[in-house]
Design an enzyme around this catalytic site. Sequence first.
Site, PDB file in Angstrom:
ATOM      1  N   ASP A  31       0.844  -1.202   0.000  1.00  0.00           N
ATOM      2  CA  ASP A  31       0.000   0.000   0.000  1.00  0.00           C
ATOM      3  C   ASP A  31       0.877   1.249   0.000  1.00  0.00           C
ATOM      4  O   ASP A  31       1.899   1.310   0.688  1.00  0.00           O
ATOM      5  CB  ASP A  31      -0.933  -0.001   1.222  1.00  0.00           C
ATOM      6  CG  ASP A  31      -2.097   0.962   1.040  1.00  0.00           C
ATOM      7  OD1 ASP A  31      -3.238   0.487   0.846  1.00  0.00           O
ATOM      8  OD2 ASP A  31      -1.869   2.186   1.082  1.00  0.00           O
ATOM      9  N   ASN A  87     -12.960  -3.162   2.907  1.00  0.00           N
ATOM     10  CA  ASN A  87     -13.895  -2.052   3.012  1.00  0.00           C
ATOM     11  C   ASN A  87     -14.935  -2.235   1.909  1.00  0.00           C
ATOM     12  O   ASN A  87     -14.585  -2.496   0.752  1.00  0.00           O
ATOM     13  CB  ASN A  87     -13.156  -0.717   2.845  1.00  0.00           C
ATOM     14  CG  ASN A  87     -12.156  -0.495   3.966  1.00  0.00           C
ATOM     15  OD1 ASN A  87     -12.413  -0.849   5.112  1.00  0.00           O
ATOM     16  ND2 ASN A  87     -11.010   0.075   3.646  1.00  0.00           N
ATOM     17  N   GLN A  94     -14.283   2.430   1.465  1.00  0.00           N
ATOM     18  CA  GLN A  94     -13.773   1.927   0.178  1.00  0.00           C
ATOM     19  C   GLN A  94     -13.601   3.086  -0.796  1.00  0.00           C
ATOM     20  O   GLN A  94     -14.517   3.897  -0.981  1.00  0.00           O
ATOM     21  CB  GLN A  94     -14.742   0.883  -0.410  1.00  0.00           C
ATOM     22  CG  GLN A  94     -14.180   0.210  -1.661  1.00  0.00           C
ATOM     23  CD  GLN A  94     -15.054  -0.926  -2.184  1.00  0.00           C
ATOM     24  OE1 GLN A  94     -16.162  -1.164  -1.693  1.00  0.00           O
ATOM     25  NE2 GLN A  94     -14.572  -1.629  -3.197  1.00  0.00           N
ATOM     26  N   SER A  95     -12.419   3.148  -1.414  1.00  0.00           N
ATOM     27  CA  SER A  95     -12.166   4.217  -2.389  1.00  0.00           C
ATOM     28  C   SER A  95     -11.858   3.668  -3.783  1.00  0.00           C
ATOM     29  O   SER A  95     -11.964   4.393  -4.765  1.00  0.00           O
ATOM     30  CB  SER A  95     -11.019   5.120  -1.915  1.00  0.00           C
ATOM     31  OG  SER A  95      -9.838   4.368  -1.736  1.00  0.00           O
ATOM     32  N   HIS A 100     -10.423  -5.665  -3.194  1.00  0.00           N
ATOM     33  CA  HIS A 100      -9.067  -5.851  -2.665  1.00  0.00           C
ATOM     34  C   HIS A 100      -9.148  -6.048  -1.165  1.00  0.00           C
ATOM     35  O   HIS A 100     -10.025  -5.492  -0.504  1.00  0.00           O
ATOM     36  CB  HIS A 100      -8.179  -4.645  -2.980  1.00  0.00           C
ATOM     37  CG  HIS A 100      -8.745  -3.343  -2.523  1.00  0.00           C
ATOM     38  ND1 HIS A 100      -9.759  -2.694  -3.202  1.00  0.00           N
ATOM     39  CD2 HIS A 100      -8.482  -2.585  -1.439  1.00  0.00           C
ATOM     40  CE1 HIS A 100     -10.077  -1.591  -2.556  1.00  0.00           C
ATOM     41  NE2 HIS A 100      -9.330  -1.497  -1.473  1.00  0.00           N
ATOM     42  N   HIS A 102      -7.016  -5.610   2.440  1.00  0.00           N
ATOM     43  CA  HIS A 102      -5.857  -5.047   3.124  1.00  0.00           C
ATOM     44  C   HIS A 102      -5.292  -6.113   4.050  1.00  0.00           C
ATOM     45  O   HIS A 102      -6.029  -6.694   4.861  1.00  0.00           O
ATOM     46  CB  HIS A 102      -6.268  -3.842   3.983  1.00  0.00           C
ATOM     47  CG  HIS A 102      -6.809  -2.687   3.201  1.00  0.00           C
ATOM     48  ND1 HIS A 102      -6.085  -1.542   2.975  1.00  0.00           N
ATOM     49  CD2 HIS A 102      -8.009  -2.494   2.614  1.00  0.00           C
ATOM     50  CE1 HIS A 102      -6.820  -0.684   2.276  1.00  0.00           C
ATOM     51  NE2 HIS A 102      -7.997  -1.246   2.046  1.00  0.00           N
TER      52      HIS A 102
END
Length: 115
Positions: A31, A87, A94-95, A100, A102
Amino acid sequence: MTEPSIFTRILNGEIPGEILADTDRVFAVRDIDPQAPLHALVIPKTEQYRDVTELAEGDPGLLAEMVAMAKRLATEHANGEYRLIFNNGASAGQSVFHVHAHVLGDIEESKLVGF
Ligand code: 5GP
């Protein structure tokens, strides 16, 4: 046609990223804004699924491959234990809407927020 996600662009080498693992269907990148000594994102190569709910319904085997990669990263880059976070939805943080996970490892106890 929709634009490739930021993760697909990293996978394709269009933007830089530290790839930590790569299999037929899944890859992992460190990340860019790490929240722990190990903070990787485990990502299916397909963009077909927006979040883990869709993925679990559509391809549970692929979700299992993501979990296996998370464990491998924790073993290779941390003490083998890890926190796995998905998320789901903007209000949950969530963006990027290409599913995905983490993977957080070697987390300082003081930073284990929430529970
Ligand atoms: P989300 O908020 O969708 O759960 O997670 C998106 C994650 O992608 C964030 O933790 C963010 O730091 C990471 N991220 C966003 N842009 C980039 C990038 O260009 N490179 C890498 N390696 N990570 C990114």
